[in-house]
Motif scaffolding. Structure first.
Motif, mmCIF file in Angstrom:
data_model
loop_
_atom_site.group_PDB
_atom_site.id
_atom_site.type_symbol
_atom_site.label_atom_id
_atom_site.label_comp_id
_atom_site.label_asym_id
_atom_site.label_seq_id
_atom_site.Cartn_x
_atom_site.Cartn_y
_atom_site.Cartn_z
ATOM 1 N N PRO A 67 0.810 -1.229 0.000
ATOM 2 C CA PRO A 67 0.000 0.000 0.000
ATOM 3 C C PRO A 67 0.841 1.277 0.000
ATOM 4 O O PRO A 67 0.420 2.287 -0.575
ATOM 5 C CB PRO A 67 -0.844 -0.138 1.272
ATOM 6 C CG PRO A 67 -0.929 -1.610 1.523
ATOM 7 C CD PRO A 67 0.409 -2.135 1.111
ATOM 8 N N PRO A 101 -2.531 -11.320 -0.188
ATOM 9 C CA PRO A 101 -3.537 -10.613 0.623
ATOM 10 C C PRO A 101 -3.213 -9.133 0.814
ATOM 11 O O PRO A 101 -4.122 -8.292 0.842
ATOM 12 C CB PRO A 101 -3.519 -11.380 1.950
ATOM 13 C CG PRO A 101 -3.092 -12.752 1.579
ATOM 14 C CD PRO A 101 -2.083 -12.556 0.488
ATOM 15 N N GLU A 102 -1.921 -8.813 0.931
ATOM 16 C CA GLU A 102 -1.564 -7.396 1.070
ATOM 17 C C GLU A 102 -1.843 -6.640 -0.222
ATOM 18 O O GLU A 102 -2.248 -5.468 -0.179
ATOM 19 C CB GLU A 102 -0.091 -7.260 1.462
ATOM 20 C CG GLU A 102 0.313 -5.820 1.742
ATOM 21 C CD GLU A 102 1.714 -5.705 2.306
ATOM 22 O OE1 GLU A 102 1.863 -5.882 3.533
ATOM 23 O OE2 GLU A 102 2.651 -5.439 1.524
ATOM 24 N N GLN A 105 -5.445 -5.762 -0.184
ATOM 25 C CA GLN A 105 -5.648 -4.612 0.701
ATOM 26 C C GLN A 105 -5.238 -3.311 0.003
ATOM 27 O O GLN A 105 -5.904 -2.280 0.134
ATOM 28 C CB GLN A 105 -4.837 -4.797 1.977
ATOM 29 C CG GLN A 105 -5.272 -5.966 2.845
ATOM 30 C CD GLN A 105 -4.272 -6.260 3.951
ATOM 31 O OE1 GLN A 105 -3.341 -5.489 4.186
ATOM 32 N NE2 GLN A 105 -4.452 -7.396 4.615
ATOM 33 N N SER A 106 -4.133 -3.385 -0.733
ATOM 34 C CA SER A 106 -3.637 -2.196 -1.418
ATOM 35 C C SER A 106 -4.602 -1.740 -2.508
ATOM 36 O O SER A 106 -4.804 -0.542 -2.711
ATOM 37 C CB SER A 106 -2.258 -2.486 -2.012
ATOM 38 O OG SER A 106 -1.704 -1.332 -2.593
ATOM 39 N N THR A 108 -7.733 -1.985 -2.429
ATOM 40 C CA THR A 108 -8.829 -1.303 -1.738
ATOM 41 C C THR A 108 -8.391 0.066 -1.238
ATOM 42 O O THR A 108 -9.143 1.046 -1.329
ATOM 43 C CB THR A 108 -9.316 -2.162 -0.559
ATOM 44 O OG1 THR A 108 -9.797 -3.416 -1.056
ATOM 45 C CG2 THR A 108 -10.431 -1.461 0.197
ATOM 46 N N ALA A 109 -7.161 0.141 -0.716
ATOM 47 C CA ALA A 109 -6.670 1.398 -0.132
ATOM 48 C C ALA A 109 -6.385 2.454 -1.197
ATOM 49 O O ALA A 109 -6.555 3.651 -0.943
ATOM 50 C CB ALA A 109 -5.408 1.120 0.676
#
Length: 508
Positions: A67, A101-102, A105-106, A108-109
């Motif tokens: 992210p 998974p990260e 998340q990124s 989405t962020a």
């Protein structure tokens, strides 16, 4: 080559989406989207090899979470990037279970940035390669299978068979068999070279063989390598060692006589060099540029050699802002690369009668028929991320005759490729930030390609970079070619007998 009246340049000022032969303007027009195809995250780890198996040390090689990279990419003007962590069969589980998974998340962020899943593949028997996986529901599983089966490094216990030419060929066959084709580019291909035309881990014959085996997958090389801040200290001054001597070379190309040329790899920067031999054969083989970001040069925890994604190098793709079209644009060569935001848009359009094509495309012309080339570029008025406001000092028009497949797979010279015009500000007209010009290529009976490059310097050819060099002083851009199909292949020319002469810098 003669210049044409500026009125003939009008086509270059249209939406670039209208310049692709055989297409109509899509509902959502394509535009130039800046990106970075080679970015590392904290999931490019180090290793504690005192344990069995070795223990991963997260953040020991590359420092930042995905992210963070994505936020910095967006802040530096990017629309897309590819996460390309170092891999291997053991690392593949870490990539699947932790890094992916990260990435989700990124996404989405930082939703305004297209974030491709990929890796820096240890290509068997070669150097590192960027691998880009198409965005799909199974992207995690596809990359896991590629990495676990074919990456040449990180096997535990060690498996020498992974580093063979046979393993490379098997990997390419698998990639070419996938229902959704990935993309592969050779990274920093001459970083292991020992001199000009003295290649290391990536040999011309290997590049040809890879492209022949998987022509829709193995699509080019990183002409503009990352690690461009290797010569900068944390405060931006020239980097020096403990004795006070200048140190650090752009791209990490530290071997004497084999440094980058104007920040670009010798395979790209030398006119009539390796890249031109590939194009002269008719190969659709493109160049990209990247940050290779691991650790920023002003990082306080440890000295880095990198710019943030988009801070210095950008790869522009003519595409709609969706994963599929960006990937297609990269595959089809609708691409130009640029350092230091020297330009932010570029149109190169070749035309003969009613046939025309833009960057990455192919047009038809009769033997001897005149081909007109219209060029338009945007030279941003504001400062770049180095606090400079560079301007394009010159544009070179480069033409190569098509000579067909090379008889010698090690060939790295294209004697029929030459600079046919060096154009300066007196040759173009500007309206605001947009400048345009037009020219006509010398008459030829042969099929050809035309490509352009530009620079902020007055160097006739890119000079070899020196220790501690400030990259912001020496900016270039390179466009992928337009092919001109006349249906006639040129006879082979005599091989070049003189060595490429590296000019001295004419800038600070």
């Amino acid at each position: 080559m003669r210049l044409l009246p500026l009125a003939l340049v009008s086509s270059a000022l249209l939406s670039p989406a209208l310049l692709i032969v055989g297409t109509t303007a899509p509902a959502a027009p394509r535009r130039w989207l800046a990106g970075d195809a080679h970015v590392h995250s904290q999931w490019s780890p180090g290793y504690d090899r005192a344990t069995s198996p070795p223990t991963y040390l997260r953040g020991a090689d590359a420092l930042y979470p995905t992210p963070k990279n994505a936020a910095m990419a967006r802040a530096h003007g990017l629309s897309w990037m590819v996460t390309t962590d170092h891999g291997g069969p053991t690392h593949s589980r870490l990539n699947r279970d932790e890094a992916y998974p990260e990435l989700l998340q990124s996404r989405t962020a930082v939703p305004d940035l297209l974030q491709f899943y990929g890796m820096e593949l240890n290509m068997p028997a070669m150097d590192h390669h960027t691998l880009i996986v198409p965005r799909a529901a199974d992207e995690r599983d596809v990359l896991y299978e590629i990495e676990s089966r074919f990456d040449a490094a990180d096997a535990w216990p060690a498996d020498p068979s992974r580093g063979t030419a046979a393993a490379r060929q098997a990997a390419l066959a698998f990639l070419a068999s996938l229902p959704r084709l990935p993309l592969v580019f050779a990274n920093h291909p001459s970083r292991s070279a020992t001199g000009l035309r003295q290649y290391g881990l990536d040999e011309p014959a290997e590049l040809r063989d890879n492209n022949t085996r998987a022509p829709q997958v193995y699509r080019g090389l990183e002409g503009g390598p990352g690690h461009q801040a290797s010569g900068l200290a944390r405060d931006g001054s020239p980097r020096r060692d403990a004795s006070g001597a200048l140190t650090g070379f752009r791209g990490g190309y530290s071997r004497p006589g084999a440094h980058t040329l104007g920040g670009f790899d010798q395979m790209t920067a030398i006119v009539g060099g390796l890249w031109d031999t590939m194009l002269a054969e008719g190969r659709r083989f493109w160049v990209v540029a990247a940050s290779d970001s691991h650790v920023h040069f002003d990082e306080t925890t440890r000295q880095g050699s990198d710019f943030w994604p988009g801070e210095f190098h950008k790869t522009y793709v003519l595409a709609r802002k969706d994963y599929a079209d960006v990937l297609e644009g990269l595959r089809e060569g609708r691409v130009f690369t640029v350092a230091g935001d020297l330009i932010s848009e570029l149109s190169v359009t070749a035309r003969a009668g009613r046939s025309m094509a833009g960057i990455g495309g192919t047009m038809k012309a009769k033997p001897g028929q005149a081909v007109e080339v219209a060029i338009a570029f945007r030279d941003p008025a504001g400062p770049n991320f180095g606090g400079r406001t560079p301007s394009v000092a010159r544009i070179d028009v480069i033409v190569g005759d098509m000579t067909g497949p090379a008889a010698d797979p090690t060939a790295d010279r294209a004697p029929r490729t030459r600079v046919v015009a060096r154009l300066t500000a007196k040759d173009w007209k500007c309206k605001g930030e947009t400048c345009s010009l037009a020219t006509r290529l010398p008459a030829s009976p042969y099929s050809q390609y035309v490509r352009v490059r530009g620079t902020s310097t007055t160097d006739d050819e890119p000079a070899m970079d020196t220790a501690g060099e400030n990259p912001w002083d020496d900016l270039w851009f390179y466009a992928n070619p337009v092919f001109i199909d006349r249906g006639v292949i040129a006879p082979p020319a005599a091989s070049a007998t003189t060595a490429f002469r590296v000019p001295a810098h004419t800038h600070p």
